[in-house]
Design an enzyme around this catalytic site. Structure first.
Site, PDB file in Angstrom:
ATOM      1  CB  CYS A 115      -0.940   0.008   1.196  1.00  0.00           C
ATOM      2  SG  CYS A 115      -2.098  -1.357   1.186  1.00  0.00           S
ATOM      3  CG  HIS A 248      -3.066   3.782   2.204  1.00  0.00           C
ATOM      4  ND1 HIS A 248      -3.609   3.383   1.002  1.00  0.00           N
ATOM      5  CD2 HIS A 248      -3.091   2.694   3.013  1.00  0.00           C
ATOM      6  CE1 HIS A 248      -3.934   2.103   1.074  1.00  0.00           C
ATOM      7  NE2 HIS A 248      -3.637   1.657   2.278  1.00  0.00           N
ATOM      8  CG  ASN A 278      -6.598  -0.528   1.449  1.00  0.00           C
ATOM      9  OD1 ASN A 278      -5.918  -0.094   0.521  1.00  0.00           O
ATOM     10  ND2 ASN A 278      -6.066  -0.981   2.576  1.00  0.00           N
TER      11      ASN A 278
END
Ligand code: UT7
Length: 321
Positions: A115, A248, A278
């Protein structure tokens, strides 16, 4: 002094958007919309169609970024793709995108930092521009997590979505705009708390996402806080100087904690987790694309980005648009 200026942004989301209730019914999950919204802020996510891949989605995001920058394939020296879900081990997703865009010179490669991948890719692109190795770089985050989820694990499968985002970095001399600094970290001792449990070189198959959510959450809050402090201190800036936080998008509670730390209300934080879930390395460039295109992020404004992911990897980047 040469800097990489974010000249264009682009995003791509697969057409199919699935609500929490639809997902629970489709996958027969013991979960509720209320649990997912309360614990994560996620309401929906996009899932790629059969035939869509990390490279096909990334290519769409790149096309949009180039168009916004008024650039063409001839302006691209390098394509750097952050992805945990490449089309195949090789050719890389980046060379597939390079070929698809008709870029016939320069170089392209994938980078793996889960990520945090987009922040890592920005950092590499920034260094290449500052050292004169490239003048036009496509930095891409593109992910199809729907292909590496365990649909019987309600603790992970409700959290992720598919999508791609890209920025086109253009070298400019003597400008106040562009990437000011990037700050990368990793600590492999924590690799097993967020991992894909297989791979071509180990089990011979792709594997699925495994996460000790509570552990990752604790690391996220402390490590992201120190990364944003580091980015501000490196530039002699305070939280008041930052126009936008583009974090994020893993969990609204982590995003809110970072906003509180920076004394920034959610009106100065770009949030997409409610609609995208996500999307790993794609989440920051997707958020950048949304907020530059709808006029929130304006030229000249300072934008702080931060991310944490498997590895563990984490980092921050500061850019003036
Ligand atoms: O992108 C990379 C970085 N990733 C992150 O930053 C993610 C960080 N972690 C998180 O966002 C959160 O830890 C989660 C959203 C993953 C989980 O939230 P939590 O508040 O930490 O919940 P938990 O894992 O401690 O689980 C609490 C309870 C458990 O039940 P018991 O043991 O208390 O009876 C779980 O079994 O919630 C249960 N649970 C669920 N219940 C309904 C877990 N998933 C679900 C679900 N629906 N989908």
């Amino acid at each position: 002094m040469i800097r990489g200026v974010i000249a264009g942004t682009g995003g791509y989301l697969p057409a199919r958007s699935v609500s929490n209730d639809e997902l629970a019914a489709e996958k027969n999950l013991d979960t509720t919309n209320d649990w997912i919204v309360e614990r994560t802020g996620i309401r929906r996510r996009h899932f790629a169609a059969i035939g869509e891949t990390a490279s096909s989605m990334g290519m769409e995001a790149c096309r949009a970024a180039l168009a916004q920058a008024g650039a063409s394939a001839a302006d691209v020296d390098a394509v750097i793709v952050a992805t945990a879900t490449p089309d195949s081990a090789f050719p890389s997703t980046a060379t597939r995108i390079q070929g698809g865009l008709g870029v016939t010179r320069g170089f392209a490669f994938d980078l793996s930092a889960a990520c945090t991948g987009f922040i890592y890719a920005l950092s590499v692109a920034d260094a290449m521009i500052r050292t004169g190795h490239a003048r036009g770089v496509l930095v891409v985050g593109t992910e199809i997590y729907s292909r590496i989820l365990d649909w019987s694990d309600r603790g992970t499968c409700v959290l992720f979505g598919d999508g791609a985002g890209a920025v086109f970095l253009r070298a400019e001399e003597g400008t106040a705009r562009g990437l000011l600094s990037t700050h990368l970290h990793s600590d492999g001792r924590f690799g097993d708390i967020l991992q894909v449990d297989g791979g071509a070189g180990s089990t011979g198959c792709a594997g699925v996402v495994r996460m000790a959510g509570r552990e990752v959450f604790k690391h996220a809050v402390t490590k992201l806080a120190s990364a944003v402090d580091e980015a501000l201190a490196a530039n002699g800036l305070g939280h008041d100087d930052i126009a936008w936080l583009v974090p994020h998008q893993a969990n609204i509670r982590i995003i809110e904690a970072m906003g509180r730390k920076l004394h920034m209300g959610l009106d100065r934080v770009v949030v997409t987790v409610d609609r995208h879930a996500n999307t790993s390395a794609a989440s920051i460039p997707l958020a950048l694309a949304e907020a530059t295109r709808d006029g929130r992020i304006k030229p000249g404004e300072l934008v702080l980005m931060e991310a944490i992911g498997g590895g563990l990897t984490w980092g921050a980047a500061l850019a003036r648009f």
